[in-house]
Design a protein around this motif. Structure first.
Motif, PDB file in Angstrom:
ATOM      1  N   GLY A  22      47.964  52.351  26.624  1.00 35.00           N
ATOM      2  CA  GLY A  22      46.600  52.365  26.341  1.00 35.00           C
ATOM      3  C   GLY A  22      46.317  51.168  25.350  1.00 35.00           C
ATOM      4  N   LYS A  23      47.215  50.660  24.642  1.00 30.65           N
ATOM      5  CA  LYS A  23      46.643  49.942  23.481  1.00 30.65           C
ATOM      6  C   LYS A  23      46.186  48.565  24.025  1.00 30.65           C
ATOM      7  N   PRO A  24      46.622  47.896  25.308  1.00 30.98           N
ATOM      8  CA  PRO A  24      46.062  46.670  25.732  1.00 30.98           C
ATOM      9  C   PRO A  24      44.677  46.757  25.979  1.00 30.98           C
ATOM     10  N   PHE A  25      43.851  47.918  26.245  1.00 29.01           N
ATOM     11  CA  PHE A  25      42.605  48.126  26.587  1.00 29.01           C
ATOM     12  C   PHE A  25      41.710  48.301  25.691  1.00 29.01           C
ATOM     13  N   GLN A  26      42.375  48.154  24.322  1.00 30.44           N
ATOM     14  CA  GLN A  26      41.511  48.298  23.116  1.00 30.44           C
ATOM     15  C   GLN A  26      40.830  46.799  22.826  1.00 30.44           C
ATOM     16  N   ASP A  27      41.245  45.905  23.623  1.00 33.86           N
ATOM     17  CA  ASP A  27      40.663  44.540  23.784  1.00 33.86           C
ATOM     18  C   ASP A  27      39.663  44.467  24.609  1.00 33.86           C
ATOM     19  N   GLU A  28      38.381  44.449  24.250  1.00 36.21           N
ATOM     20  CA  GLU A  28      37.231  44.220  25.181  1.00 36.21           C
ATOM     21  C   GLU A  28      37.104  43.105  26.167  1.00 36.21           C
ATOM     22  N   GLN A  29      37.810  42.255  26.168  1.00 36.54           N
ATOM     23  CA  GLN A  29      37.906  40.875  26.736  1.00 36.54           C
ATOM     24  C   GLN A  29      38.487  41.321  28.207  1.00 36.54           C
ATOM     25  N   ILE A  30      39.516  42.156  28.022  1.00 33.20           N
ATOM     26  CA  ILE A  30      40.202  42.599  29.371  1.00 33.20           C
ATOM     27  C   ILE A  30      39.331  42.927  30.389  1.00 33.20           C
ATOM     28  N   PHE A  31      38.033  43.642  30.131  1.00 39.26           N
ATOM     29  CA  PHE A  31      37.427  44.207  31.264  1.00 39.26           C
ATOM     30  C   PHE A  31      36.575  43.010  31.918  1.00 39.26           C
ATOM     31  N   LYS A  32      36.070  42.104  31.254  1.00 40.40           N
ATOM     32  CA  LYS A  32      35.642  41.011  31.810  1.00 40.40           C
ATOM     33  C   LYS A  32      36.570  40.180  32.675  1.00 40.40           C
ATOM     34  N   ALA A  33      37.724  39.927  32.358  1.00 39.18           N
ATOM     35  CA  ALA A  33      38.894  39.398  32.832  1.00 39.18           C
ATOM     36  C   ALA A  33      39.152  40.254  34.153  1.00 39.18           C
ATOM     37  N   MET A  34      39.151  41.640  34.156  1.00 37.24           N
ATOM     38  CA  MET A  34      39.508  42.337  35.217  1.00 37.24           C
ATOM     39  C   MET A  34      38.529  42.226  36.359  1.00 37.24           C
ATOM     40  N   THR A  35      37.210  41.718  36.018  1.00 39.03           N
ATOM     41  CA  THR A  35      36.267  41.688  37.091  1.00 39.03           C
ATOM     42  C   THR A  35      36.565  40.450  37.801  1.00 39.03           C
ATOM     43  N   LYS A  36      36.925  39.297  37.046  1.00 36.72           N
ATOM     44  CA  LYS A  36      37.547  38.663  37.962  1.00 36.72           C
ATOM     45  C   LYS A  36      39.019  38.465  38.773  1.00 36.72           C
ATOM     46  N   PHE A  37      39.742  39.394  38.497  1.00 33.08           N
ATOM     47  CA  PHE A  37      41.115  39.850  38.849  1.00 33.08           C
ATOM     48  C   PHE A  37      40.478  40.585  40.297  1.00 33.08           C
ATOM     49  N   ILE A  38      39.695  41.553  40.250  1.00 33.71           N
ATOM     50  CA  ILE A  38      39.215  42.459  41.350  1.00 33.71           C
ATOM     51  C   ILE A  38      38.637  41.214  42.257  1.00 33.71           C
ATOM     52  N   ARG A  39      37.751  40.453  41.829  1.00 31.96           N
ATOM     53  CA  ARG A  39      37.214  39.366  42.941  1.00 31.96           C
ATOM     54  C   ARG A  39      38.137  38.577  43.248  1.00 31.96           C
ATOM     55  N   HIS A  40      39.297  37.995  42.618  1.00 28.19           N
ATOM     56  CA  HIS A  40      40.072  37.013  43.236  1.00 28.19           C
ATOM     57  C   HIS A  40      41.496  37.451  43.865  1.00 28.19           C
ATOM     58  N   ARG A  41      41.853  38.632  43.773  1.00 25.81           N
ATOM     59  CA  ARG A  41      42.926  39.228  44.341  1.00 25.81           C
ATOM     60  C   ARG A  41      43.027  39.193  45.810  1.00 25.81           C
ATOM     61  N   GLU A  42      44.045  38.740  46.167  1.00 30.16           N
ATOM     62  CA  GLU A  42      44.007  38.669  47.809  1.00 30.16           C
ATOM     63  C   GLU A  42      44.665  40.072  48.376  1.00 30.16           C
ATOM     64  N   GLY A  43      44.768  40.215  49.639  1.00 26.68           N
ATOM     65  CA  GLY A  43      45.476  41.439  50.020  1.00 26.68           C
ATOM     66  C   GLY A  43      47.031  41.307  49.706  1.00 26.68           C
ATOM     67  N   ASP A  44      47.616  42.568  49.882  1.00 29.30           N
ATOM     68  CA  ASP A  44      49.121  42.440  50.001  1.00 29.30           C
ATOM     69  C   ASP A  44      49.767  41.628  51.377  1.00 29.30           C
ATOM     70  N   LEU A  45      51.046  41.192  50.976  1.00 32.29           N
ATOM     71  CA  LEU A  45      51.584  40.634  52.277  1.00 32.29           C
ATOM     72  C   LEU A  45      51.744  41.458  53.371  1.00 32.29           C
ATOM     73  N   GLN A  46      51.452  40.788  54.301  1.00 28.58           N
ATOM     74  CA  GLN A  46      51.386  41.705  55.857  1.00 28.58           C
ATOM     75  C   GLN A  46      52.778  41.779  56.452  1.00 28.58           C
ATOM     76  N   SER A  47      53.110  42.350  57.305  1.00 32.24           N
ATOM     77  CA  SER A  47      54.378  42.501  58.155  1.00 32.24           C
ATOM     78  C   SER A  47      54.772  41.022  58.696  1.00 32.24           C
ATOM     79  N   GLU A  48      53.895  40.030  59.320  1.00 26.68           N
ATOM     80  CA  GLU A  48      54.386  38.950  59.742  1.00 26.68           C
ATOM     81  C   GLU A  48      55.031  38.174  58.735  1.00 26.68           C
ATOM     82  N   GLU A  49      54.331  38.194  57.455  1.00 23.94           N
ATOM     83  CA  GLU A  49      55.103  37.406  56.263  1.00 23.94           C
ATOM     84  C   GLU A  49      56.188  37.985  55.726  1.00 23.94           C
ATOM     85  N   LEU A  50      56.173  39.267  55.733  1.00 20.54           N
ATOM     86  CA  LEU A  50      57.327  39.874  55.107  1.00 20.54           C
ATOM     87  C   LEU A  50      58.673  39.608  55.923  1.00 20.54           C
TER      88      LEU A  50
END
Length: 274
Positions: A183-211
């Motif tokens: 829980g401690k890392p989420f006491q930093d208010e900045q993480i929520f703004k950074a997570m907004t960008k994380f959700i925006r930028h994250r690709e999907g997982d590798l698919q079968s043809e790549e694996l």
């Protein structure tokens, strides 16, 4: 125990990264990569069982743990994989084995595809698999000015305890140290703004043809009671990865490094020695 603290920080890829380095010169290097909403803390029980035999690096992927909550970094799996590669190159590591838990498994696979000569083997602990990118509606929402408050409200509503109850099968393992550590890392208010960008930028997982192009030996360890990434995902990964073996553990949930550290450490040691 070593006299010098294992805690380190480095700027790589334009972002400050926290990592722990349990140095063991001349030994095989293992890199521990945590999952979503987690940190290097999730390997706290596994590392003591392996540190006498290996040179161990455990990092906090931005924006999680004690790494920077940058609002300019692009939080794609590929960029996070490049951070791992950059860290190892800075430390002059010639070759390493990857140990990825949950989302960290997909990032580990991405790193091995990006620079195969740097990595010898991959251990996937309840690795995420076959997830698609966030829905376009959610990606659109991340551009709204107060989306980070929605993330904060959602995490606050869920709470650390509720999340832990969802990822472990043996509820008696949950204690104050565990609650505080996750829980401690989420006491930093900045993480929520950074997570907004994380959700925006994250690709999907590798698919079968790549694996199926993966030419690295892979060890898969799963909890049969995993509610986050069901064991059927592990079976599918086992099928797609050309050189892999799968262990499934009864009465074990998603947090296998915490729940079954002895079994996991033994299988890792056998796997790396092979």
């Amino acid at each position: 125990m070593e006299a010098v603290t294992p805690i380190r920080r480095i700027k790589v890829g334009g972002v400050n990264v926290y990592y722990e380095h349990y140095q063991n010169p001349g030994k095989q290097t293992i890199v521990c990569v945590h999952g979503f909403l987690s940190s290097a803390f999730s390997f706290r029980k596994l590392i003591p069982l392996l540190r006498d035999r290996y040179d161990i690096i455990a990092l906090d992927l931005p924006p999680f743990g004690q790494s920077e909550k940058s609002r300019t970094f692009r939080y794609t799996y590929q960029n996070l994989a490049m951070l791992i590669i950059g860290l190892l190159e800075h430390l002059q590591v010639k070759q390493a084995a990857l140990v990825g838990h949950s989302m960290g498994g997909q990032i580990s696979l991405s790193a091995a595809l990006l620079k195969p000569e740097l990595f010898s083997k991959i251990v996937l602990l309840c690795s995420s698999g076959y997830l698609k990118r966030s829905h376009p509606t959610i990606i659109f929402g991340t551009h709204l000015p107060y989306f980070h408050l929605y993330i904060k409200r959602w995490l606050s509503k869920e709470g650390v305890m509720k999340n832990l109850l969802n990822v472990v099968h043996n509820k008696s393992l949950i204690d104050e140290e565990m609650i505080d550590g996750y829980g401690k890392p989420f006491q930093d208010e900045q993480i929520f703004k950074a997570m907004t960008k994380f959700i925006r930028h994250r690709e999907g997982d590798l698919q079968s043809e790549e694996l199926k192009k993966m030419n690295k030996p892979a060890l898969l360890i799963w909890g049969e009671e995993d509610k986050v990434v069901p064991v059927k995902i592990g079976e599918r990964l086992h099928h797609d990865l050309p050189d892999s073996k799968l262990y499934s553990l009864r009465e074990t949930g998603h947090l296998v490094p915490e729940e079954r550290p002895e079994f996991v450490s033994e299988r890792i040691a056998e796997f790396i020695t092979e």
